[in-house]
Design an enzyme around this catalytic site. Structure first.
Site, mmCIF file in Angstrom:
data_model
loop_
_atom_site.group_PDB
_atom_site.id
_atom_site.type_symbol
_atom_site.label_atom_id
_atom_site.label_comp_id
_atom_site.label_asym_id
_atom_site.label_seq_id
_atom_site.Cartn_x
_atom_site.Cartn_y
_atom_site.Cartn_z
ATOM 1 N N LYS A 164 0.829 -1.205 0.000
ATOM 2 C CA LYS A 164 0.000 0.000 0.000
ATOM 3 C C LYS A 164 0.866 1.258 0.000
ATOM 4 O O LYS A 164 0.567 2.234 -0.707
ATOM 5 C CB LYS A 164 -0.942 -0.020 1.209
ATOM 6 C CG LYS A 164 -2.063 -1.044 1.060
ATOM 7 C CD LYS A 164 -2.752 -1.375 2.381
ATOM 8 C CE LYS A 164 -3.762 -2.498 2.172
ATOM 9 N NZ LYS A 164 -4.329 -3.024 3.405
ATOM 10 N N ASP A 169 -11.737 1.852 3.412
ATOM 11 C CA ASP A 169 -11.937 0.408 3.258
ATOM 12 C C ASP A 169 -13.390 0.079 2.913
ATOM 13 O O ASP A 169 -13.690 -1.014 2.432
ATOM 14 C CB ASP A 169 -11.557 -0.314 4.560
ATOM 15 C CG ASP A 169 -10.243 -1.072 4.443
ATOM 16 O OD1 ASP A 169 -9.817 -1.358 3.309
ATOM 17 O OD2 ASP A 169 -9.642 -1.379 5.488
ATOM 18 N N GLN A 204 -5.264 -2.025 9.499
ATOM 19 C CA GLN A 204 -4.970 -3.312 8.875
ATOM 20 C C GLN A 204 -5.531 -4.453 9.719
ATOM 21 O O GLN A 204 -5.245 -4.560 10.905
ATOM 22 C CB GLN A 204 -3.451 -3.469 8.702
ATOM 23 C CG GLN A 204 -3.041 -4.738 7.986
ATOM 24 C CD GLN A 204 -3.517 -4.773 6.551
ATOM 25 O OE1 GLN A 204 -3.365 -3.814 5.796
ATOM 26 N NE2 GLN A 204 -4.095 -5.890 6.155
#
Length: 284
Positions: free
Chosen positions: A53, A120, A97
């Site tokens: 990322k 997300d 995460q």
């Protein structure tokens, strides 16, 4: 028939080039997209994802920072870190995460992220908007899959889609996105009876089971589009999917490989959501 590959790596590279130019334009308007990634603990897979990322952000010109917290961090401390990022006007996207250590409630953490910075696409507000067909941040993996289908002009309307897997991250939102585009959607899971028979009805088969080679060519209708979301490490160290590729490709019209299939698109759509968040927050 041998299937045409849906190469996520190639499409991802094309989209990132486009985003690079978009970010340059935004910066000229004094909008500087910024993503914060929060990593708890030392999970090697999570660290690898985070590195990917960061690399993608660097390429497109999106600024990013990584907040690393020890495995022992308390739930309250993590929530305070998220609150600080929510209140920071220079931060447009927040990603925690997953998975998190067992002593931390994942849902509580997801709820704590501002829906305006939830790149997300997991916050209940954004999931609710997805269900209602409203504009929102789409969960990155289903968003990436949809983008892959659209890139090849694969018809969705009127088609039978079968989703094997019902996670909140992939299965459920994937079905909703296809339903929104007028597919007829069937959800299957570990307790589904006659799974093979249902899979054989699919024009679009999305497999997200988390089990190596759980589906082979005998599950695939002639000419179906097969999307393999699984990433499993075999005994020889190589990565493979939930679909047994060699037998499935002989029946499918299109198929995603593993690796270089869905994975690269997930990160790319995260960047797309971050840019969208930056544009949205700049208008407030």
């Amino acid at each position: 028939m041998t299937a045409e590959l849906l190469n996520g790596r190639e499409l991802s590279d094309e989209l990132k080039e486009e985003m690079k130019h978009e970010v340059e334009t935004l910066k000229q308007q004094n909008i500087h997209p910024h993503l914060t990634v929060i990593l708890v603990g030392d999970n090697p897979a999570s660290k690898s994802y985070v590195k990917g990322k960061e690399k993608a952000c660097d390429f497109t010109g999106i600024s990013s920072n990584l907040i690393e917290l020890p495995e022992s961090v308390s739930e309250q401390e993590l929530l305070q870190v998220i609150e600080g990022q929510n209140n920071d006007k220079g931060v447009h996207g927040i990603l925690v995460q997953l998975p998190l250590p067992d002593h931390i409630d994942e849902q509580k953490v997801i709820h704590a992220i501002s829906p305006l910075k939830d790149v997300d696409g997991f916050h209940p507000v954004n999931i609710g908007k997805l269900v209602n067909g409203e504009e929102t941040f789409l969960p990155c993996t289903p968003y990436g899959i949809l983008t892959m289908l659209e890139s090849k002009n694969i018809k969705i309307e009127g088609k039978r889609a079968v989703i094997i897997g019902r996670s909140n991250i992939v299965g459920k939102p994937m079905g909703l996105l296809l339903l929104e585009r007028n597919a007829t959607v069937t959800y299957c899971h570990s307790r589904t009876q006659n799974l093979r028979e249902l899979a054989l009805e699919a024009d679009i088969l999305v497999v997200a089971m988390g089990r190596e080679h759980a589906v082979d060519g005998s599950y695939v209708k002639e000419g179906a589009v097969v999307i393999d979301v699984g990433i499993n490490r075999m005994d020889n160290g190589k990565l493979t999917g939930d679909v047994e590729f060699e037998s499935a490709k002989e029946k499918a019209s299109y198929i995603t490989p593993v690796p270089r299939g869905v994975g690269p698109m997930t990160i790319t759509m995260l960047l797309k959501n971050t840019i969208k968040a930056a544009k949205g927050l700049s208008e407030k």
